[in-house]
Motif scaffolding. Structure first.
Motif, mmCIF file in Angstrom:
data_model
loop_
_atom_site.group_PDB
_atom_site.id
_atom_site.type_symbol
_atom_site.label_atom_id
_atom_site.label_comp_id
_atom_site.label_asym_id
_atom_site.label_seq_id
_atom_site.Cartn_x
_atom_site.Cartn_y
_atom_site.Cartn_z
ATOM 1 N N ARG A 61 0.811 -1.201 0.000
ATOM 2 C CA ARG A 61 0.000 0.000 0.000
ATOM 3 C C ARG A 61 0.853 1.263 0.000
ATOM 4 N NH1 ARG A 61 -4.516 -2.150 4.372
ATOM 5 N NH2 ARG A 61 -5.959 -3.042 2.829
ATOM 6 N N SER A 62 1.966 1.252 0.733
ATOM 7 C CA SER A 62 2.805 2.452 0.776
ATOM 8 C C SER A 62 3.515 2.708 -0.543
ATOM 9 C CB SER A 62 3.831 2.340 1.912
ATOM 10 O OG SER A 62 4.777 1.327 1.660
ATOM 11 N N ALA A 63 3.570 1.710 -1.411
ATOM 12 C CA ALA A 63 4.143 1.911 -2.740
ATOM 13 C C ALA A 63 3.191 2.711 -3.628
ATOM 14 C CB ALA A 63 4.458 0.568 -3.382
ATOM 15 N N ASN A 64 1.908 2.745 -3.255
ATOM 16 C CA ASN A 64 0.899 3.399 -4.089
ATOM 17 C C ASN A 64 0.210 4.580 -3.427
ATOM 18 O OD1 ASN A 64 0.775 1.468 -6.469
ATOM 19 N ND2 ASN A 64 0.454 0.043 -4.769
ATOM 20 N N MET A 65 0.394 4.736 -2.116
ATOM 21 C CA MET A 65 -0.234 5.834 -1.392
ATOM 22 C C MET A 65 0.740 6.398 -0.370
ATOM 23 S SD MET A 65 -4.077 4.311 -0.648
ATOM 24 C CE MET A 65 -3.463 2.731 -0.022
ATOM 25 N N LEU A 66 0.511 7.655 0.021
ATOM 26 C CA LEU A 66 1.231 8.253 1.134
ATOM 27 C C LEU A 66 0.429 8.033 2.406
ATOM 28 C CD1 LEU A 66 2.479 11.789 0.001
ATOM 29 C CD2 LEU A 66 3.883 9.792 0.569
ATOM 30 N N PHE A 67 1.109 7.813 3.506
ATOM 31 C CA PHE A 67 0.424 7.635 4.780
ATOM 32 C C PHE A 67 0.920 8.634 5.813
ATOM 33 C CE2 PHE A 67 -0.358 3.480 2.915
ATOM 34 C CZ PHE A 67 -1.662 3.223 3.306
ATOM 35 N N THR A 68 -0.012 9.064 6.666
ATOM 36 C CA THR A 68 0.387 9.799 7.862
ATOM 37 C C THR A 68 1.090 8.821 8.801
ATOM 38 O OG1 THR A 68 -1.668 9.268 9.037
ATOM 39 C CG2 THR A 68 -1.638 11.294 7.716
ATOM 40 N N GLU A 69 1.650 9.355 9.865
ATOM 41 C CA GLU A 69 2.142 8.472 10.912
ATOM 42 C C GLU A 69 0.986 7.639 11.446
ATOM 43 O OE1 GLU A 69 2.319 10.427 15.134
ATOM 44 O OE2 GLU A 69 3.364 11.734 13.715
ATOM 45 N N GLY A 70 1.294 6.520 12.045
ATOM 46 C CA GLY A 70 0.242 5.677 12.586
ATOM 47 C C GLY A 70 -0.546 6.394 13.665
ATOM 48 N N PHE A 71 -1.865 6.254 13.630
ATOM 49 C CA PHE A 71 -2.675 6.816 14.708
ATOM 50 C C PHE A 71 -3.088 5.737 15.703
ATOM 51 C CE2 PHE A 71 -5.828 5.816 11.392
ATOM 52 C CZ PHE A 71 -6.784 5.108 12.104
ATOM 53 N N MET A 72 -2.806 4.467 15.375
ATOM 54 C CA MET A 72 -3.137 3.375 16.296
ATOM 55 C C MET A 72 -2.436 2.103 15.841
ATOM 56 S SD MET A 72 -6.936 1.939 17.306
ATOM 57 C CE MET A 72 -7.497 3.606 17.609
ATOM 58 N N ASP A 73 -2.078 1.263 16.804
ATOM 59 C CA ASP A 73 -1.528 -0.060 16.488
ATOM 60 C C ASP A 73 -2.651 -0.977 16.016
ATOM 61 O OD1 ASP A 73 1.237 0.363 17.399
ATOM 62 O OD2 ASP A 73 0.305 0.602 19.368
ATOM 63 N N THR A 74 -2.349 -1.833 15.031
ATOM 64 C CA THR A 74 -3.364 -2.763 14.524
ATOM 65 C C THR A 74 -3.143 -4.153 15.119
ATOM 66 O OG1 THR A 74 -2.038 -3.311 12.573
ATOM 67 C CG2 THR A 74 -3.581 -1.510 12.363
ATOM 68 N N ASN A 75 -3.238 -4.239 16.423
ATOM 69 C CA ASN A 75 -2.980 -5.504 17.101
ATOM 70 C C ASN A 75 -4.193 -6.427 17.094
ATOM 71 O OD1 ASN A 75 -0.422 -4.581 17.670
ATOM 72 N ND2 ASN A 75 -0.931 -3.870 19.718
ATOM 73 N N PHE A 76 -3.947 -7.700 17.382
ATOM 74 C CA PHE A 76 -5.013 -8.678 17.564
ATOM 75 C C PHE A 76 -5.380 -8.710 19.051
ATOM 76 C CE2 PHE A 76 -3.452 -11.609 13.862
ATOM 77 C CZ PHE A 76 -3.682 -10.581 12.968
ATOM 78 N N GLY A 77 -6.652 -8.937 19.349
ATOM 79 C CA GLY A 77 -7.073 -8.970 20.742
ATOM 80 C C GLY A 77 -7.888 -10.213 21.062
ATOM 81 N N PHE A 78 -7.642 -10.781 22.233
ATOM 82 C CA PHE A 78 -8.422 -11.912 22.725
ATOM 83 C C PHE A 78 -9.484 -11.406 23.691
ATOM 84 C CE2 PHE A 78 -4.576 -14.031 21.326
ATOM 85 C CZ PHE A 78 -5.010 -15.258 20.854
ATOM 86 N N LEU A 79 -10.662 -11.983 23.595
ATOM 87 C CA LEU A 79 -11.791 -11.678 24.466
ATOM 88 C C LEU A 79 -12.142 -12.954 25.217
ATOM 89 C CD1 LEU A 79 -13.863 -9.198 24.754
ATOM 90 C CD2 LEU A 79 -15.386 -10.612 23.379
ATOM 91 N N TRP A 82 -2.315 1.594 11.821
ATOM 92 C CA TRP A 82 -3.273 2.228 10.933
ATOM 93 C C TRP A 82 -2.812 3.657 10.673
ATOM 94 C CZ3 TRP A 82 -7.492 -0.070 14.392
ATOM 95 C CH2 TRP A 82 -8.095 -1.181 13.769
ATOM 96 N N GLY A 83 -2.895 4.087 9.410
ATOM 97 C CA GLY A 83 -2.619 5.468 9.052
ATOM 98 C C GLY A 83 -3.740 6.012 8.196
ATOM 99 N N LEU A 84 -3.692 7.313 7.908
ATOM 100 C CA LEU A 84 -4.641 7.939 6.989
ATOM 101 C C LEU A 84 -3.957 8.045 5.634
ATOM 102 C CD1 LEU A 84 -6.141 10.742 9.266
ATOM 103 C CD2 LEU A 84 -6.930 8.381 8.947
ATOM 104 N N ALA A 85 -4.645 7.610 4.582
ATOM 105 C CA ALA A 85 -4.046 7.466 3.258
ATOM 106 C C ALA A 85 -4.292 8.683 2.370
ATOM 107 C CB ALA A 85 -4.590 6.219 2.571
ATOM 108 N N PHE A 86 -3.237 9.107 1.662
ATOM 109 C CA PHE A 86 -3.266 10.208 0.703
ATOM 110 C C PHE A 86 -2.759 9.724 -0.649
ATOM 111 C CE2 PHE A 86 -3.399 12.423 4.648
ATOM 112 C CZ PHE A 86 -3.871 13.707 4.417
#
Length: 281
Positions: free
Chosen positions: A98-116, A208-212
């Motif tokens: 994705r970064s080869a085709n879009m610009l991204f802001t810095e990450g606004f959150m980690d995309t971790n997996f969560g157990f419930l 996760w980042g915001l894509a431009f």
């Protein structure tokens, strides 16, 4: 569905300096309106959620009106590239492809997996703690693939369901010991349902980042600065508590500005020494 929302949120007195090209007008952006708790429909036909609040806070910082469209995720990136939107408000995992085709802001959150797990279950602090357990998961998801790939190593049983809601129900009914999904998805489930609680969070190393579009370096940098400001002034922590019921831990991406612009290690990252700030400059 499209709606205009003019941000007038209290406490946003500081604006990031804008160039002539970006100083006035409307931010046109979009997200998937069915990805709770990041965006979900309201009874009056609009959308609400973490990323809805986030983009409106960014609009307030930049002194702009936000024109937010809710659409299917599959159509968002092609529409961005076609110039329909200035950037995407949707949470997009930053990858090399994705970064080869879009610009991204810095990450606004980690995309971790969560157990419930069930509210009365013991604490789990590592993957090994789930050995021999039955884990419910949404069929066809990345989380199902992860569990299946590691089933031989960790000895857990994978039960797949048509929706993650059904997978959570398997935990509350005792048919499964845990549910695995995205960390924000399980946090939302735990916030709504006192029968379950958050358990171990598995770090993926991705954000996760915001894509431009690739050619909008100026716009990406302005929004990157806005995100940095929202991290240091406590706004991001408040959004986490509001939508996920989680107070972010020190050092996590959601409250920690990243040096430079973009995501280190990915195409489009610019390493510079600007200081994160909410002050006019």
């Amino acid at each position: 569905m499209t709606f205009l929302k003019k941000s007038g949120l209290a406490g946003l007195s500081m604006l990031i300096a804008l160039s002539t090209a970006h100083a006035e007008g409307t931010i046109k952006t979009a997200l998937d309106g069915t990805f709770a708790p990041h965006a979900m429909p309201t009874l009056d036909g609009k959308v609400e959620g973490f990323n809805v609040d986030l983009v409106n806070l960014i609009g307030a910082r930049l002194g702009k009106t936000v024109d937010l469209t809710a659409a299917q995720f599959s159509g968002l990136i092609p529409a961005l590239q076609a110039g329909t939107y200035d950037f995407l408000a949707a949470p997009v995992t930053v990858t090399k492809e994705r970064s080869a085709n879009m610009l991204f802001t810095e990450g606004f959150m980690d995309t971790n997996f969560g157990f419930l797990v069930a509210a009365g279950a013991p604490d789990f602090t590592k993957l090994e703690d789930f050995k021999g357990k039955t884990i419910a998961v949404n069929k066809g998801s990345a989380y199902e693939s992860f569990l299946n790939e590691k089933a031989g190593e960790y000895g857990w049983k994978v039960e797949s369901y048509g929706t993650n809601t059904d997978a959570v129900a398997a935990v509350t009914s005792g048919r499964a010991d845990a549910n695995l999904a995205g960390a924000t998805v399980v946090a939302w489930a735990a916030k709504k349902n006192p029968q379950v609680k958050l358990s171990y969070e598995y770090p993926t190393g991705l954000v996760w980042g915001l894509a431009f579009r690739k050619d909008d370096v100026e716009g990406r940098n302005l929004v990157d600065k806005a995100i940095e400001c929202l991290k240091i002034d406590g706004s991001m922590a408040k959004l986490s508590e509001k939508w996920f019921g989680v107070t972010p831990k020190e050092g996590t991406t959601i409250i920690t500005p990243t040096k430079g612009y973009g995501v280190p290690g990915f195409d489009g990252y610019v390493d510079d020494d600007h200081k994160p700030s909410c002050a006019l400059n």
